[in-house]
Design a protein around this motif. Structure first.
Motif, short mmCIF file in Angstrom:
data_model
loop_
_atom_site.label_atom_id
_atom_site.label_comp_id
_atom_site.label_asym_id
_atom_site.label_seq_id
_atom_site.Cartn_x
_atom_site.Cartn_y
_atom_site.Cartn_z
N LEU A 1 -0.41 -12.23 -1.96
CA LEU A 1 -1.47 -11.84 -2.83
C LEU A 1 -0.57 -11.81 -4.11
CD1 LEU A 1 -4.24 -11.81 -3.24
CD2 LEU A 1 -3.49 -8.67 -3.81
N GLU B 1 1.12 -9.01 3.30
CA GLU B 1 -0.45 -9.67 2.83
C GLU B 1 -0.11 -9.49 1.11
OE1 GLU B 1 -0.64 -7.96 5.37
OE2 GLU B 1 -1.17 -9.11 6.74
N ARG B 2 0.16 -7.96 0.87
CA ARG B 2 0.55 -7.24 -0.41
C ARG B 2 1.06 -8.60 -1.06
NH1 ARG B 2 1.66 -1.94 -3.02
NH2 ARG B 2 0.69 -2.62 -4.93
N ALA C 1 10.95 3.67 -4.56
CA ALA C 1 10.74 2.40 -3.28
C ALA C 1 10.05 1.47 -3.74
CB ALA C 1 10.02 2.92 -2.22
N GLY D 1 10.76 -5.37 1.12
CA GLY D 1 9.73 -3.84 0.71
C GLY D 1 8.02 -4.06 0.79
N ILE E 1 10.22 9.60 -3.20
CA ILE E 1 11.07 8.81 -2.67
C ILE E 1 9.81 6.99 -2.37
CG2 ILE E 1 10.52 6.97 -0.09
CD1 ILE E 1 11.49 10.31 1.06
N CYS E 2 8.40 7.62 -2.88
CA CYS E 2 7.87 5.90 -3.13
C CYS E 2 7.96 5.34 -4.65
CB CYS E 2 6.03 6.95 -3.55
SG CYS E 2 5.45 7.73 -1.72
#
Lengths: 216, 249
Positions: free
Chosen positions: B85, B81-82, B23, B77, B19-20
């Motif tokens: 950045l 913040e990510r 994703a 997704g 899944i990771c």
């Protein structure tokens, strides 16, 4: 006739010697340059890790220093949940006990201990900001809002610096273990840096969205 | 048959890993910037975008600080913040070495925004000032449905906090028009050289044409640099370490 041949042979031998010497010199030079390059890359990768580590440490310190102000501000509000405040104060105290020696962390267990204390503090702060939502008096207090911004700022910086640290340590450790580099590292005493372990809760989980409707 | 707990654990791990990875591969790529204002979330009309762009270019010219605006339809997704950045770093906001860049980032679907501040501006545009700009300047206008006013006032508040002056806007505001304007000329020259080569001077013409064209192209792209928006990117600083604040409306 034989004299001529001898002279000619000696000449060839001389040239052969020169070529061999040159080749050895060349190989030596190439080796030196290669070693120097590897060494320099190792140094700069290590410096990068050091820089991200000190950024993490700085932000941890800043958070540590901001908390007394926050606690004082929140205490000013009547009937604020005591247990939440105590949890924050307690977590801060345990961070104070788990200090690391200055410089890059070298002992994985010690680092783990320290990170765990810091993460505990982060978690207790997070809980407190959730509780705060129930106090409109605080949500209108400019002083409190400013402190909240600063603390959220440090949290975010910590997250960023931690990601950078993990990336740079991974790059350093991988490079260190590759073939010619490991010789250089062995000679000059470079050692693997400890990688950080995450709590499951703290790891940033990517949001999974199943979007069957509009596939391209 | 009983399934051993370890088997379940291993299976769960595998599933999670799967899944990771899917994703992360689903993450949209970082959007391309198009000037100081990149309005992918459709907050502005073209006129409003031009006005805002002029304001921001004038500020850049006067202060040297590079403050940009990005709106997106959704986060796709990433966390707020990510995303902010990664964009700030990828665009290289701020001058190299000074890292005096900042980004106002707004996402439409989640109704969230963030001010991402480069290392060089963190002293002026602090976290709490960024938070105040979001709460007291941008969000109230957004709540009233005034998108342009909110963005404009927010950008101006960021300018005020970061300090410095506004400067003269360069005369020609045509984006990347320098290169395009030269195209007919280049074509014409290429035609003439091609004809003269065919007349019978052999291979030399090809090389000459190439050199000439090459130098023209170079000059073309340089022309683009000096007028208005400089094509590909910002100053190349990109020194961001997560300063700023987030909010919603």
């Amino acid at each position: 006739m034989s004299m001529v041949r001898m002279i000619r042979q000696r000449g060839i031998a001389k040239i052969g010697c020169l070529i061999a010497g040159g080749a050895v010199l060349l190989v030596g030079l190439i080796l030196v340059f290669m070693f120097a390059g590897r060494y320099n890359s190792l140094v700069s990768l290590q410096e990068k890790s050091t820089a991200s580590w000190s950024e993490i440490d700085n932000q941890y310190k800043r958070r540590f220093d901001l908390i007394p102000q926050l606690v004082a501000t929140v205490k000013g509000v009547a009937d604020f949940e005591k247990s939440t405040l105590e949890a924050v104060t307690e977590a801060r105290a345990s961070v104070g006990r788990a200090q690391l020696p200055p410089g890059l962390p070298s002992d994985p267990a010690q680092l783990q201990n320290y990170i765990q204390a810091q993460q505990g503090l982060g978690a207790s702060l997070g809980r407190m900001f959730v509780v705060v939502e129930r106090y409109p008096e605080l949500k209108a207090n400019q002083n409190f809002l400013s402190l909240q911004d600063q603390l959220e700022g440090t949290e975010n910086r910590i997250a960023v610096a931690r990601r950078d640290y993990i990336d740079s340590v991974r790059a350093f450790n991988t490079y260190l273990r590759r073939f010619p580099t490991n010789l250089v590292a062995g000679i000059y005493g470079f050692e693997k840096l400890p990688q950080m372990q995450f709590d499951e809760a703290e790891r940033e989980t990517p949001k999974v969205e199943f979007d069957f409707g509009n596939d391209p | 048959m009983r399934i051993r707990p370890t088997t379940i654990r291993v299976a769960t791990c595998c599933l999670l890993a799967l899944i990771c990875t899917t994703a992360s591969s689903n993450e949209q790529p970082i959007p391309q910037n198009d000037g100081w204002v990149t309005d992918l979330g459709d907050f502005l009309t073209p006129q409003q975008e031009t006005m805002l762009e002029a304001l921001m270019e004038s500020y850049r010219a006067g202060s040297g600080h590079e403050i940009a605006l990005l709106t997106v339809p959704d986060l796709g997704g990433r966390t707020l913040e990510r995303y902010a950045l990664e964009v700030s770093r990828a665009w290289g906001l701020g001058e190299k070495g000074r890292n005096n860049g900042a980004l106002l980032f707004v996402t439409r679907a989640e109704r969230k925004m963030r001010i991402e501040v480069g290392r060089g501006l963190e002293g002026n545009l602090t976290d709490s000032i960024s938070g105040r700009i979001i709460r007291n300047v941008v969000a109230p206008e957004f709540k009233r449905g005034h998108l342009y006013e909110g963005l404009r006032d927010g950008i101006q508040a960021m300018h005020a906090a970061a300090g410095g002056d506004y400067g003269r806007i360069p005369r020609s505001r045509g984006r990347r028009s320098g290169g395009l304007g030269l195209m007919p000329m280049i074509f014409f020259i290429w035609l003439i050289f091609g004809l003269s080569r065919r007349r019978g001077r052999g291979r030399g013409g090809g090389l000459l044409t190439g050199m000439f064209l090459g130098s023209m192209m170079m000059r073309g792209s340089h022309g683009g640099h000096s007028t208005g928006w400089h094509g590909g990117g910002f100053g190349g600083g990109g020194g961001f370490s997560g300063g700023g604040a987030s909010g919603s409306w």
